[in-house]
Every structure is written in structure tokens, then in C-alpha cells.
Design an enzyme around this catalytic site. Structure first.
Site, short mmCIF file in Angstrom:
data_model
loop_
_atom_site.label_atom_id
_atom_site.label_comp_id
_atom_site.label_asym_id
_atom_site.label_seq_id
_atom_site.Cartn_x
_atom_site.Cartn_y
_atom_site.Cartn_z
N CYS A 190 -14.87 17.75 37.65
CA CYS A 190 -14.44 16.35 37.28
C CYS A 190 -13.73 16.27 36.25
O CYS A 190 -13.32 17.39 35.50
CB CYS A 190 -15.62 15.33 37.36
SG CYS A 190 -16.69 15.25 35.99
N CYS A 234 -10.97 15.00 40.29
CA CYS A 234 -9.89 15.81 39.33
C CYS A 234 -8.36 15.72 39.57
O CYS A 234 -7.68 16.37 38.93
CB CYS A 234 -10.72 17.18 39.04
SG CYS A 234 -10.16 18.46 40.05
N CYS A 259 -7.01 21.11 39.67
CA CYS A 259 -7.93 22.38 40.08
C CYS A 259 -7.12 23.49 40.56
O CYS A 259 -6.37 23.25 41.70
CB CYS A 259 -8.97 21.99 40.78
SG CYS A 259 -10.18 23.10 40.89
#
Length: 138
Positions: free
Chosen positions: A12, A86, A90
Site C-alpha cells: 500500500c 498503491c 508497483c
């Protein structure tokens, strides 16, 4: 999945609430049968105190947890990557399983708002363990 035990990374933004609770539940319920990591794209200085309190209510101590920065190595070393808001930060590698869990952000919330988030995370962790073929601890 790796031949030894599966590895799961929770990501996150701040690695201070949702991903910390998810990693703690998976660690607790899998009893060593899953390698667990968590990280944040912009880690906070400390774990959210309301998350620590909510987890303490169910017998899991997060007080020593520290937010960690997301690294390419952590993603590369994981079989399953679960993101929790997020965004596009990522890194994506072929052969990994990616899941995006839409969960309310506990940042700035009191314990009454964090409890339902905690309970939904626990429910999803139990489902994840089933998907991995692992019987969760009671």
C-alpha cells in the site's frame, strides 16, 4: 509458486495500516507455511496506532512493526503481490499473481473505523489461504 512455500507481498502507499494488518494476519493464520512481506510506495514513519490497537483486540501485536519501502527485489521474490491502493507504483513481472484489494484507508481514522477494515482483511486472508491450498489456523 515456489516449491518450498509460497511468498506473498502486500503493498500500500504508507505500509502503515492495511498492508501491515494483512501481513500480520497472514503470518498468524499461515503458521509459517507462507513467506510474508509488506511494503509501501511512500512508507510512513510508523505503523498507524489505530491499526496497532485494532490488531491487539484480536491478539496480534503490531507494535514493533515498521513501514518498509517497496523494492523491485521484494516484488521479484514474491509469488503473489496484493496491492491496496498503491496505484501504478508497483513493478510488474511476468509469472506473478497480482491482486488488487479495494479497502478503505485507515490513515487518520479512529478505532471504530479501523475495525471493519481489519475484519475485511481477515476475511480476505482466509480466502487467500484457501486459494493457496493452506488450511488457516482457527
Amino acid at each position: 509458486m515456489s516449491e518450498s512455500k509460497p511468498s506473498v507481498l502486500f503493498v500500500c502507499v504508507h505500509n502503515a495500516g492495511r498492508s501491515q494488518m494483512a501481513a500480520a494476519f497472514l503470518t498468524h493464520l499461515a503458521e509459517g507455511r507462507v513467506e510474508v512481506r509488506s511494503a509501501g510506495s511512500a512508507p510512513a514513519d510508523a505503523v498507524n496506532p489505530a491499526a496497532v490497537e485494532a490488531m491487539a483486540e484480536v491478539g496480534i501485536d503490531l507494535s514493533a512493526g515498521t513501514p518498509k519501502v517497496l523494492t523491485v527485489e521484494a516484488v521479484r521474490a514474491s509469488d503473489v503481490v496484493i496491492t491496496m491502493g498503491c496505484g501504478d507504483t508497483c513493478p510488474v513481472f511476468p509469472g506473478k499473481t497480482y491482486l488488487d484489494w479495494k479497502l478503505d484507508d485507515p490513515a487518520g481514522q479512529g478505532i471504530d473505523a479501523v475495525r471493519p477494515i481489519r475484519d475485511e482483511i481477515r476475511r480476505r486472508i482466509r480466502g487467500l489461504l484457501e486459494d493457496l491450498g493452506i488450511q488457516p489456523r482457527c
